[in-house]
Write a protein that holds these residues in place. Structure first.
Motif, PDB file in Angstrom:
ATOM      1  N   VAL A 148       0.753  -1.314   0.228  1.00  0.00           N
ATOM      2  CA  VAL A 148      -0.291   0.238   0.137  1.00  0.00           C
ATOM      3  C   VAL A 148       1.330   1.498  -0.315  1.00  0.00           C
ATOM      4  O   VAL A 148       1.802   1.716   0.693  1.00  0.00           O
ATOM      5  CB  VAL A 148      -0.904  -0.038   1.140  1.00  0.00           C
ATOM      6  CG1 VAL A 148      -1.491   0.556   0.933  1.00  0.00           C
ATOM      7  CG2 VAL A 148      -1.565  -1.390   0.933  1.00  0.00           C
ATOM      8  N   GLU A 149       0.374   2.623  -1.646  1.00  0.00           N
ATOM      9  CA  GLU A 149       1.837   2.842  -1.495  1.00  0.00           C
ATOM     10  C   GLU A 149       0.927   4.390  -1.240  1.00  0.00           C
ATOM     11  O   GLU A 149      -0.432   4.901  -1.543  1.00  0.00           O
ATOM     12  CB  GLU A 149       2.311   2.927  -1.969  1.00  0.00           C
ATOM     13  CG  GLU A 149       1.848   3.035  -3.691  1.00  0.00           C
ATOM     14  CD  GLU A 149       2.981   3.191  -4.971  1.00  0.00           C
ATOM     15  OE1 GLU A 149       3.863   3.388  -4.009  1.00  0.00           O
ATOM     16  OE2 GLU A 149       2.032   2.992  -5.952  1.00  0.00           O
ATOM     17  N   ILE A 150       1.463   5.593  -1.011  1.00  0.00           N
ATOM     18  CA  ILE A 150       0.741   7.155  -0.931  1.00  0.00           C
ATOM     19  C   ILE A 150       1.325   6.966  -2.552  1.00  0.00           C
ATOM     20  O   ILE A 150       2.545   7.787  -2.655  1.00  0.00           O
ATOM     21  CB  ILE A 150       1.013   8.314  -0.348  1.00  0.00           C
ATOM     22  CG1 ILE A 150       1.209   7.591   1.037  1.00  0.00           C
ATOM     23  CG2 ILE A 150       0.936   9.929  -0.527  1.00  0.00           C
ATOM     24  CD1 ILE A 150       1.619   8.459   2.100  1.00  0.00           C
ATOM     25  N   SER A 151      -0.086   7.340  -3.157  1.00  0.00           N
ATOM     26  CA  SER A 151       0.214   7.342  -4.770  1.00  0.00           C
ATOM     27  C   SER A 151      -0.413   8.819  -5.390  1.00  0.00           C
ATOM     28  O   SER A 151       0.294   8.956  -6.821  1.00  0.00           O
ATOM     29  CB  SER A 151      -0.362   6.196  -5.469  1.00  0.00           C
ATOM     30  OG  SER A 151      -2.099   6.381  -4.954  1.00  0.00           O
ATOM     31  N   ALA A 152      -0.521   9.303  -4.773  1.00  0.00           N
ATOM     32  CA  ALA A 152      -0.910  10.849  -5.230  1.00  0.00           C
ATOM     33  C   ALA A 152      -1.130  11.751  -3.558  1.00  0.00           C
ATOM     34  O   ALA A 152      -2.145  11.088  -2.877  1.00  0.00           O
ATOM     35  CB  ALA A 152      -2.112  11.116  -6.167  1.00  0.00           C
ATOM     36  N   VAL A 153      -1.169  12.862  -4.084  1.00  0.00           N
ATOM     37  CA  VAL A 153      -1.640  14.148  -3.543  1.00  0.00           C
ATOM     38  C   VAL A 153      -1.801  15.270  -3.638  1.00  0.00           C
ATOM     39  O   VAL A 153      -1.373  15.318  -5.088  1.00  0.00           O
ATOM     40  CB  VAL A 153      -0.367  14.560  -1.734  1.00  0.00           C
ATOM     41  CG1 VAL A 153      -1.063  15.432  -1.162  1.00  0.00           C
ATOM     42  CG2 VAL A 153       0.539  13.227  -1.610  1.00  0.00           C
ATOM     43  N   GLN A 154      -3.087  15.992  -3.038  1.00  0.00           N
ATOM     44  CA  GLN A 154      -3.260  16.776  -3.851  1.00  0.00           C
ATOM     45  C   GLN A 154      -3.521  18.156  -2.365  1.00  0.00           C
ATOM     46  O   GLN A 154      -4.914  17.873  -1.752  1.00  0.00           O
ATOM     47  CB  GLN A 154      -4.750  17.527  -4.695  1.00  0.00           C
ATOM     48  CG  GLN A 154      -4.482  19.118  -5.114  1.00  0.00           C
ATOM     49  CD  GLN A 154      -5.940  18.837  -6.788  1.00  0.00           C
ATOM     50  OE1 GLN A 154      -5.597  17.919  -7.513  1.00  0.00           O
ATOM     51  NE2 GLN A 154      -7.390  18.724  -5.659  1.00  0.00           N
ATOM     52  N   ALA A 155      -2.436  18.781  -2.200  1.00  0.00           N
ATOM     53  CA  ALA A 155      -2.205  19.014  -1.393  1.00  0.00           C
ATOM     54  C   ALA A 155      -2.761  20.784  -1.257  1.00  0.00           C
ATOM     55  O   ALA A 155      -3.558  21.485  -0.096  1.00  0.00           O
ATOM     56  CB  ALA A 155      -0.694  19.720  -0.814  1.00  0.00           C
ATOM     57  N   ASP A 156      -2.904  21.354  -2.164  1.00  0.00           N
ATOM     58  CA  ASP A 156      -3.155  22.716  -2.461  1.00  0.00           C
ATOM     59  C   ASP A 156      -4.261  22.658  -3.799  1.00  0.00           C
ATOM     60  O   ASP A 156      -4.511  22.479  -4.804  1.00  0.00           O
ATOM     61  CB  ASP A 156      -2.505  23.505  -3.213  1.00  0.00           C
ATOM     62  CG  ASP A 156      -2.760  24.835  -3.347  1.00  0.00           C
ATOM     63  OD1 ASP A 156      -3.891  25.010  -3.087  1.00  0.00           O
ATOM     64  OD2 ASP A 156      -2.072  25.472  -3.699  1.00  0.00           O
ATOM     65  N   SER A 157      -5.278  22.903  -3.178  1.00  0.00           N
ATOM     66  CA  SER A 157      -7.050  22.870  -3.662  1.00  0.00           C
ATOM     67  C   SER A 157      -7.234  23.320  -4.805  1.00  0.00           C
ATOM     68  O   SER A 157      -7.003  24.516  -4.238  1.00  0.00           O
ATOM     69  CB  SER A 157      -8.006  22.219  -3.012  1.00  0.00           C
ATOM     70  OG  SER A 157      -8.998  23.534  -1.614  1.00  0.00           O
ATOM     71  N   PRO A 158      -7.691  23.411  -6.064  1.00  0.00           N
ATOM     72  CA  PRO A 158      -8.037  24.152  -6.648  1.00  0.00           C
ATOM     73  C   PRO A 158      -8.888  25.509  -6.657  1.00  0.00           C
ATOM     74  O   PRO A 158      -9.743  25.284  -5.355  1.00  0.00           O
ATOM     75  CB  PRO A 158      -8.490  23.956  -8.040  1.00  0.00           C
ATOM     76  CG  PRO A 158      -7.722  22.096  -7.538  1.00  0.00           C
ATOM     77  CD  PRO A 158      -8.205  21.698  -6.360  1.00  0.00           C
ATOM     78  N   GLY A 159      -8.719  26.729  -6.820  1.00  0.00           N
ATOM     79  CA  GLY A 159      -9.348  28.120  -6.387  1.00  0.00           C
ATOM     80  C   GLY A 159      -8.706  28.460  -5.335  1.00  0.00           C
ATOM     81  O   GLY A 159      -8.353  28.349  -4.249  1.00  0.00           O
ATOM     82  N   ARG A 160      -9.607  28.995  -4.424  1.00  0.00           N
ATOM     83  CA  ARG A 160      -9.837  30.355  -3.034  1.00  0.00           C
ATOM     84  C   ARG A 160      -9.509  29.428  -2.155  1.00  0.00           C
ATOM     85  O   ARG A 160     -10.746  27.987  -1.948  1.00  0.00           O
ATOM     86  CB  ARG A 160     -10.690  31.113  -3.361  1.00  0.00           C
ATOM     87  CG  ARG A 160     -10.413  32.101  -4.083  1.00  0.00           C
ATOM     88  CD  ARG A 160     -11.233  33.268  -4.346  1.00  0.00           C
ATOM     89  NE  ARG A 160     -11.087  34.012  -2.653  1.00  0.00           N
ATOM     90  CZ  ARG A 160     -12.376  34.357  -2.120  1.00  0.00           C
ATOM     91  NH1 ARG A 160     -13.215  34.246  -2.479  1.00  0.00           N
ATOM     92  NH2 ARG A 160     -11.753  34.903  -0.473  1.00  0.00           N
ATOM     93  N   ASP A 161      -8.749  29.198  -1.162  1.00  0.00           N
ATOM     94  CA  ASP A 161      -8.763  28.577   0.136  1.00  0.00           C
ATOM     95  C   ASP A 161      -9.665  29.178   0.902  1.00  0.00           C
ATOM     96  O   ASP A 161      -9.455  29.770   1.689  1.00  0.00           O
ATOM     97  CB  ASP A 161      -7.125  27.877   0.822  1.00  0.00           C
ATOM     98  CG  ASP A 161      -6.631  27.645  -0.063  1.00  0.00           C
ATOM     99  OD1 ASP A 161      -7.313  26.676  -1.092  1.00  0.00           O
ATOM    100  OD2 ASP A 161      -5.238  27.383   0.269  1.00  0.00           O
ATOM    101  N   ASN A 162     -10.803  28.640   0.883  1.00  0.00           N
ATOM    102  CA  ASN A 162     -12.170  29.493   1.531  1.00  0.00           C
ATOM    103  C   ASN A 162     -12.939  28.694   3.235  1.00  0.00           C
ATOM    104  O   ASN A 162     -14.106  29.162   2.465  1.00  0.00           O
ATOM    105  CB  ASN A 162     -13.125  29.883   1.017  1.00  0.00           C
ATOM    106  CG  ASN A 162     -13.473  28.841  -0.636  1.00  0.00           C
ATOM    107  OD1 ASN A 162     -13.281  27.785  -0.104  1.00  0.00           O
ATOM    108  ND2 ASN A 162     -14.473  29.592  -1.292  1.00  0.00           N
ATOM    109  N   ARG A 163     -12.355  27.752   2.752  1.00  0.00           N
ATOM    110  CA  ARG A 163     -12.713  26.646   3.755  1.00  0.00           C
ATOM    111  C   ARG A 163     -13.970  26.291   3.574  1.00  0.00           C
ATOM    112  O   ARG A 163     -14.789  25.761   4.720  1.00  0.00           O
ATOM    113  CB  ARG A 163     -12.784  26.748   5.546  1.00  0.00           C
ATOM    114  CG  ARG A 163     -11.227  26.717   5.705  1.00  0.00           C
ATOM    115  CD  ARG A 163     -10.799  26.917   6.485  1.00  0.00           C
ATOM    116  NE  ARG A 163     -12.206  27.908   7.907  1.00  0.00           N
ATOM    117  CZ  ARG A 163     -11.927  28.479   9.188  1.00  0.00           C
ATOM    118  NH1 ARG A 163     -10.816  28.299   9.459  1.00  0.00           N
ATOM    119  NH2 ARG A 163     -13.098  28.909   9.488  1.00  0.00           N
TER     120      ARG A 163
END
Length: 156
Positions: A41-56
């Motif tokens: 089992v591996e970490i195959s991808a990461v999206q740390a910065d969600s697209p668009g504004r970080d508005n929670r």
């Protein structure tokens, strides 16, 4: 002289047998090392910065995710496993079974868990957009895989 010839023949046979055993043992140990470099089992991808504004918003939080892939044919029970960041945020897998050759995406926000998507049910971001490390640990606390990004980190 026949005793001397017999001793030499026995010694040659023993040496030949040792060479065969060594040749057979080497690929097995090399395979064991490959298993540790390529986890089941591996970490195959990461999206740390969600697209668009970080508005929670929940939509924005769920666009931040980590993907795990089971590279084995057999299912893996992730019950008790954890996914952590450098700041100590921890997600604990509860009663999750990852099918063989399957991928699951772990979202930060709130949602309904499925076979392909799990939700941490958080109201704040976890993964640092600039620099962080995702660490996957098994139910005994052993590191299974890590993925780092940003300054000071080398992508694997």
């Amino acid at each position: 002289m026949s005793a001397s010839v017999s001793v030499r023949r026995i010694a040659a046979t023993v040496l030949a047998a040792s060479a065969v055993v060594s040749a057979v043992a080497l690929p097995a140990s090399a395979h064991d090392n490959d298993r540790h470099r390529h986890p089941r089992v591996e970490i195959s991808a990461v999206q740390a910065d969600s697209p668009g504004r970080d508005n929670r918003t929940n939509r924005s939080l769920n666009a931040e995710w980590v993907e795990l892939t089971n590279n084995n044919r057999r299912a893996v029970n992730l019950d008790g496993w954890t996914l952590r960041d450098e700041d100590g945020h921890r997600y604990r897998f509860d009663d999750v079974r990852l099918a063989g050759r399957a991928t699951v995406r772990v979202h930060t926000g709130v949602g309904r868990d499925t076979r392909t998507d799990l939700y941490q049910d958080r109201r704040n971001y976890v993964w640092d957009n600039v620099s962080d490390t995702a660490a996957l640990r098994d139910d005994r606390g052993r590191t299974v895989d890590t993925e780092s990004w940003g300054r000071g980190h080398h992508r694997r």
